[in-house]
Every structure is written in C-alpha cells, then in structure tokens.
Design an enzyme around this catalytic site. Structure first.
Site, PDB file in Angstrom:
ATOM      1  N   TYR A 259       0.931  -1.149  -0.091  1.00  0.00           N
ATOM      2  CA  TYR A 259      -0.057  -0.078   0.052  1.00  0.00           C
ATOM      3  C   TYR A 259       0.965   1.306  -0.067  1.00  0.00           C
ATOM      4  O   TYR A 259       2.068   1.076   0.392  1.00  0.00           O
ATOM      5  CB  TYR A 259      -0.870  -0.083   1.190  1.00  0.00           C
ATOM      6  CG  TYR A 259      -2.189   0.885   0.819  1.00  0.00           C
ATOM      7  CD1 TYR A 259      -2.789   0.631  -0.403  1.00  0.00           C
ATOM      8  CD2 TYR A 259      -2.845   1.477   1.750  1.00  0.00           C
ATOM      9  CE1 TYR A 259      -3.933   1.443  -0.714  1.00  0.00           C
ATOM     10  CE2 TYR A 259      -3.979   2.487   1.422  1.00  0.00           C
ATOM     11  CZ  TYR A 259      -4.351   2.353   0.305  1.00  0.00           C
ATOM     12  OH  TYR A 259      -5.384   3.024  -0.079  1.00  0.00           O
ATOM     13  N   TYR A 260       0.164   2.277  -0.305  1.00  0.00           N
ATOM     14  CA  TYR A 260       1.038   3.707  -0.292  1.00  0.00           C
ATOM     15  C   TYR A 260       1.321   4.151   1.160  1.00  0.00           C
ATOM     16  O   TYR A 260       2.280   4.696   1.161  1.00  0.00           O
ATOM     17  CB  TYR A 260       0.053   4.796  -0.588  1.00  0.00           C
ATOM     18  CG  TYR A 260      -0.806   4.661  -2.077  1.00  0.00           C
ATOM     19  CD1 TYR A 260       0.079   4.616  -3.237  1.00  0.00           C
ATOM     20  CD2 TYR A 260      -1.976   4.231  -2.290  1.00  0.00           C
ATOM     21  CE1 TYR A 260      -0.357   4.697  -4.410  1.00  0.00           C
ATOM     22  CE2 TYR A 260      -2.608   4.366  -3.550  1.00  0.00           C
ATOM     23  CZ  TYR A 260      -1.809   4.329  -4.719  1.00  0.00           C
ATOM     24  OH  TYR A 260      -2.307   4.182  -5.943  1.00  0.00           O
ATOM     25  N   THR A 296       3.473  -3.070  -6.497  1.00  0.00           N
ATOM     26  CA  THR A 296       3.133  -1.934  -5.951  1.00  0.00           C
ATOM     27  C   THR A 296       1.680  -1.394  -6.089  1.00  0.00           C
ATOM     28  O   THR A 296       1.183  -1.616  -7.296  1.00  0.00           O
ATOM     29  CB  THR A 296       4.109  -0.840  -6.002  1.00  0.00           C
ATOM     30  OG1 THR A 296       3.757  -0.204  -7.588  1.00  0.00           O
ATOM     31  CG2 THR A 296       5.702  -1.234  -6.129  1.00  0.00           C
ATOM     32  N   ASP A 297       1.472  -0.525  -5.343  1.00  0.00           N
ATOM     33  CA  ASP A 297       0.280   0.164  -5.475  1.00  0.00           C
ATOM     34  C   ASP A 297       0.591   1.196  -6.911  1.00  0.00           C
ATOM     35  O   ASP A 297       1.735   1.371  -6.942  1.00  0.00           O
ATOM     36  CB  ASP A 297      -0.659   0.913  -4.131  1.00  0.00           C
ATOM     37  CG  ASP A 297      -2.249   0.984  -4.676  1.00  0.00           C
ATOM     38  OD1 ASP A 297      -2.404   1.186  -5.616  1.00  0.00           O
ATOM     39  OD2 ASP A 297      -2.868   0.657  -3.516  1.00  0.00           O
ATOM     40  N   TRP A 298      -0.554   2.122  -7.295  1.00  0.00           N
ATOM     41  CA  TRP A 298      -0.224   2.580  -8.587  1.00  0.00           C
ATOM     42  C   TRP A 298       0.466   3.966  -8.177  1.00  0.00           C
ATOM     43  O   TRP A 298       0.075   4.672  -7.350  1.00  0.00           O
ATOM     44  CB  TRP A 298      -1.727   2.999  -9.136  1.00  0.00           C
ATOM     45  CG  TRP A 298      -2.153   2.232 -10.414  1.00  0.00           C
ATOM     46  CD1 TRP A 298      -2.676   2.432 -11.561  1.00  0.00           C
ATOM     47  CD2 TRP A 298      -1.983   0.727 -10.451  1.00  0.00           C
ATOM     48  NE1 TRP A 298      -2.884   1.410 -12.404  1.00  0.00           N
ATOM     49  CE2 TRP A 298      -2.392   0.440 -11.645  1.00  0.00           C
ATOM     50  CE3 TRP A 298      -1.430  -0.124  -9.471  1.00  0.00           C
ATOM     51  CZ2 TRP A 298      -2.602  -1.041 -12.066  1.00  0.00           C
ATOM     52  CZ3 TRP A 298      -1.391  -1.685  -9.923  1.00  0.00           C
ATOM     53  CH2 TRP A 298      -2.041  -2.015 -11.314  1.00  0.00           C
TER      54      TRP A 298
END
Length: 588
Positions: A259-260, A296-298
């Site tokens: 997550y970020y 990874t998240d975006w």
C-alpha cells in the site's frame, strides 16, 4: 518451435528458455503494470489504440489493468486488440490483463468501476454480511467465469485489510472488522477465483492487498491522498493486521500488493510500504517466505492523469528522491512490478549503471513469466466474443448476484407488524426510483397522504475533504442536521422506512425512535430493497462491523484495534433476522 512456446514442457523450462532470449529492455518491460482503456469519455478509441501501439508494440509492456469500457463485450474486444499487438512483438509475449473489481454498484476510477453486462453483487462488506464461506466462494467462481470470458486473468484483489478504523474510506472493499472472518472469506475468495487446487488456464489469479494491512490509516483518511500518508498503530496491532495475509499465502495466493501508506511511530521505516525493508524484505520475503509477485500500488514513480486528475507520484517518505532511485529502493527490498507506472527505461538505466544487477531483474522476471505460463496465456491469446456475450451477465449469473444482494440486507430495527408492506399501501419515495417499486404499492408525491415513507440515504462523509474529487469518502460518520430534520419531518406524517447504504459505519443514533423500520445495505438495487420491504424476500444479513453510537466514540478509538469504539449502537453480527414472509402476490 521455441521451447517457451511448447505447452507440453514444464513451466520452469519454458521460463528459462524465454528468459535467455530476452534483452534487458524486455525484462524491464515485464516489471511495469500500467492501466489501459478501450476509450470512452476522456479518451477516443483512436487515442487508445495509439497508446496501446506505443506501450505494447514499441515498449513491450505486457501487463495491463483495463479501465473503462461501456460493457463486458467492449472489454473482451479490447483484450483481443491488445493481444494482436503483442503477438507482433519480437518474442510474441502475450499480455496479461487485470482489473480492479467490476461487479459492484458504485464506481471509483482509482479503485474499481462498475461494468455493464455483468452480474452485480454487493460490496465485499455485503458478502461479509451474508457471512458464509460458500457464498463468497460462489461469488468468486461466478466472477472467475465472467472475467475469463472477457480475457481478464488477474483480479487486483481481494482486500485482506481489516476494517478496524470506522472512518477509513476504503472499508467497503473489505470483508469487515472481524479478523477471523476477513481471513476465512479472503481464502474462500482466492479459491473460488482460482477454480482448482493450483493456478491453471481456467484460473483468475488474485493480487492480495494491501500489505501489511491498510486499515489503520490515521483518522481513516486514505493514503491515495498525499496529505494523508500516515498509517498508525496506537494499539500495537501490526501482527493482527498481518494475519489475513498469512492465511491467504497458506491458501496459495501468488501475488500481493503493497500500500501507499507509511507507518508512523513503529519500529518500521517511515516510508511507503513498497520501499519499506523491514516490511517487504524482512516480513514478507523472509519471515513469511513469500516467493510470489510483489506489485506496488499505482504510480509510485511518476504521475499520470486518472479520472480527470493528476495522480502521483505517490512515494511517501521518499518524495525528495527521483523516480529512478525510488524504483531502485523498491527493487532492493523485494518488489517485482510497479503498478500504474509505464517507463521501463528507468530499470534499463539502473541495470546499465550497475545500481541494480541483471540477476536481480531476472529474479522478478522469472516470477512474472511463471505466472503467465501457469495461467496459460500463451495458449489462450484470444477470447471468443460470442462466448463473452453469452457468459457475461447471463441470466444464471445475474440471479446469483441478485440473491446475494437480498441476503446481504440487515434489519437493524423494526416495530411489530411494520413488515411487510401490504398491497395498496400508499408510499412516498425519497431516494428510491419509482420504476423499481412493485406495482402493488401506490406511489404518492405528497408525504402528507402517504401510509409509509421510504427513504434511502448514503452513509455521510465530508465533501471536499479529499483532494481526489471526493472519490474517497472520509471524515465524519454523523449525518448533517438537515438530513436528520428531514427524516424527523417525515416521521411526523407517516411511518418512515429508512434504508442506509453503509459504505462506512454510519452513526444512526439520531434515527432511533424516528424510523419505524431501519435497514442497512451494502450495494443492492432499489427493486431488491422493495422486495425486502414487501415480503418477497427475507432479510437475513448481519452487520460485518460495529455501528458506533457517536463520533466522539469513534474519535476516541484506536485505528488499528477492531471493535474499539465504546458502547456501539449495534454490534457486528447483529441483525433482526426475519423468517420467510408470504409475498404480496403468489405469482411474484
């Protein structure tokens, strides 16, 4: 025939044969997983084709998350277009197409968009309200068949996050607040999408997210927004949030998304989780022995336009570094693929400079290629559009989704003899569509002449709190005074039948004593709601989380501790379960 094209050979041999033929540039392209779209409101089809030619044909990227599309058939056609372009590349590596959730009622370009010509189901919290492993397995199996028909081989989900912070704007994508239930339903979902003991050509692979558990966001504000990067553990519950992931990996989950958020006030590094050595390298790779794909998240590396907004770069804690160094740190700690980003040159330059070894890139490439071979994408490069048309949104699948919508409804309160509404009842509607109201009820525009007033509300949030166009609903869980006063005014005229979409655990205290009947829903059509109110279907769901009595209790609770609000109005597991009631007519 090249060995990597021979399906009779072991996956390991095919991987090694293909890997030795690949250039650094082609290996680097494997490590990016951007979004694509067939075109629509913000992008013409011609521009979409031009972008596909660039990223698939020229750069060789072959993992894409498909956004948009008017319906499932458009997505299936776009899948075939991408594969046609990929087939013309030097090695002909097929594209692996992924998607965020598509089967719900609500759309968010950052987390999942509803798609036409598909079965429609409640949000994951609604599946948790049903609370049955077999129901979640059936949901995932239905989703698997519809996604396969469109050519989608990877789901960016499920969320194994625990909904421990009631204000968290992404909680509706989870299986609720109970860690054991979250773990059990996550496993059932993985197994239903896999469609067998191991990943195979009839599987949809799952990307379990968001490691190491994204629920404990500070005050519930989501880390998509650069103003809210902090993830906190005032209760010291890091291990609890890891538990559903442990169970998912034991069940064979082959991909996971970081997550970020960046942890604050822990022994972990105060950087986003994709860059976090103690979390990815030490816990995920070493302690949990996870050897699958870490995505990874975006848009952690560079920015792009999504939903009409500039999004990224989202490298919290490393904003001072350039995109190349952020990529290097992520690769160092164990990341294999970058979601949203689309610049393989970054990896090429890291290898050329010696900052990252080609052997390390090969490690990620093996994982990514192995998944392609196990899924059979080399042998199944196209989908049959006629099959997509017949499978997606079929009558059988649509009815399954409707049945889940019905089963997810929770009866929170009801006066005796208030249900069912009987034939001839005059009803005034607020928030429900008249065309979805059964013909036995009489609709009146004047609440003063109504026998019952049907009100549907969304859970409250604070407009303008997020920087991403209010796609993420944060802030207070209390309804504004004007909403409470409107319901109170109705209650002075006729019994109020109140339905609340529980995207988050709304504070319903002001409606106790005002509403004759109160129902919680998690994604259901107005027709389904009407059927429940008129006795065509029973109301049997139970709450997947506590509903707090007040915002003061929420604010006093700890973000990482489930069931931490004092004296909830309704506890998780509550529901006035109704027996089957004879419907209004016998021919319904």
């Amino acid at each position: 025939m090249n060995d990597y094209r021979d399906p009779s050979l072991p996956v390991e041999l095919r991987v090694e044969d293909l890997l030795r033929r690949m250039t650094v540039a082609e290996k680097a392209a494997l490590m990016f997983h951007p979004s694509t779209s067939p075109g629509g409101v913000d992008l013409t089809h011609a521009d979409a084709l031009s972008a596909a030619d660039l990223y698939v044909g020229n750069l060789g990227i072959n993992h894409f998350n498909v956004l948009g599309g008017q319906d499932s058939l458009v997505v299936a056609e776009w899948h075939n277009t991408l594969q046609e372009i990929a087939e013309g590349t030097r090695l002909g590596i097929p594209v692996t197409v992924s998607t965020d959730p598509r089967h719900g009622f609500r759309s968010n370009p950052f987390t999942g968009q509803a798609l036409g010509r598909l079965s429609h189901w409640p949000e994951m919290t609604g599946m948790a309200a049903i609370g049955e492993v077999r129901s979640v397995h059936a949901y995932a199996d239905t989703m698997r068949q519809e996604l396969l028909a469109m050519g989608i081989r990877v789901l960016l989900g499920p969320m194994a996050d625990i909904f421990s912070e009631p204000r968290w704007s992404r909680g509706s994508g989870t299986f609720g607040e109970d860690p054991e239930q979250v773990a059990a339903l996550t496993v059932a979902f993985i197994e239903g999408l896999r469609g067998g003991k191991h990943i195979n050509p009839q599987s949809v692979a799952t990307v379990i997210k968001h490691f190491p558990g994204a629920g404990p966001q500070l005050k519930g504000d989501d880390a998509h927004d650069r103003r809210y990067p902090e993830q906190v553990y005032p209760g010291g519950m890091q291990n609890l949030h890891l538990m559903p992931f442990r169970r998912a990996f034991a069940a064979g989950a082959s991909q996971v998304m970081t997550y970020y958020g960046k942890p604050v006030g822990t022994s972990w590094d105060e950087v986003g989780f994709a860059f976090n050595g103690p979390v990815v390298r030490d816990i995920l790779r070493r302690e949990l022995s996870f050897d699958g794909i870490v995505l990874t998240d975006w848009n952690l590396l560079e920015a792009e336009h999504i939903g009409g907004l500039m999004f990224g770069p989202n490298g919290w804690g490393l904003e001072h570094l350039d995109s190349k160094e952020r990529a290097a740190i992520a690769i160092d700690v164990g990341v294999d693929q970058f979601g949203g980003d689309r610049n393989p040159k970054l990896i090429e330059e890291l290898v050329d400079s010696g900052r990252i070894s080609e052997a390390r890139i090969d490690q990620s490439a093996r994982r990514l290629l192995s998944e392609k071979f196990r899924l059979g994408v080399f042998e199944n490069r196209r989908v049959d559009l006629r099959n997509a048309h017949s499978v997606c949104g079929s009558a059988t699948f649509m009815e399954r989704g409707i049945a889940a919508q019905r089963a997810s409804l929770v009866l929170l309160s009801a006066d005796k003899a208030a249900l069912p509404l009987t034939a001839g009842t005059r009803v005034h509607l607020d928030g429900l569509a008249a065309q979805d109201i059964t013909e036995e009820l009489v609709i009146t525009d004047d609440p003063g002449t109504a026998d019952a007033i049907l009100v549907k509300l969304d859970a409250p949030f604070e407009p303008g709190r997020g920087s991403l166009g209010d796609f993420f609903h944060g802030g207070t869980l209390e309804f504004p005074p004007e909403t409470v006063e409107r319901v109170n005014s109705y209650a002075q005229q006729a019994p109020v039948y109140l339905v609340v979409y529980l995207e988050r655990p709304a504070v319903l205290t002001p409606f106790i004593g005002l509403a004759t009947v109160m129902i919680g829903e998690f994604g259901a059509s107005d027709r389904v709601l009407c059927d429940a109110l008129t006795g065509r279907s029973p109301i049997t769901g139970t709450l997947p989380f506590d509903l707090p009595s007040s915002m003061a209790e929420v604010e006093a609770s700890r973000e990482d501790v489930p069931f931490d609000t004092a004296d909830p109005l309704f506890h998780a597991g509550f529901g006035l379960q109704r027996p089957v009631i004879v419907p209004l007519t016998t021919n319904a």
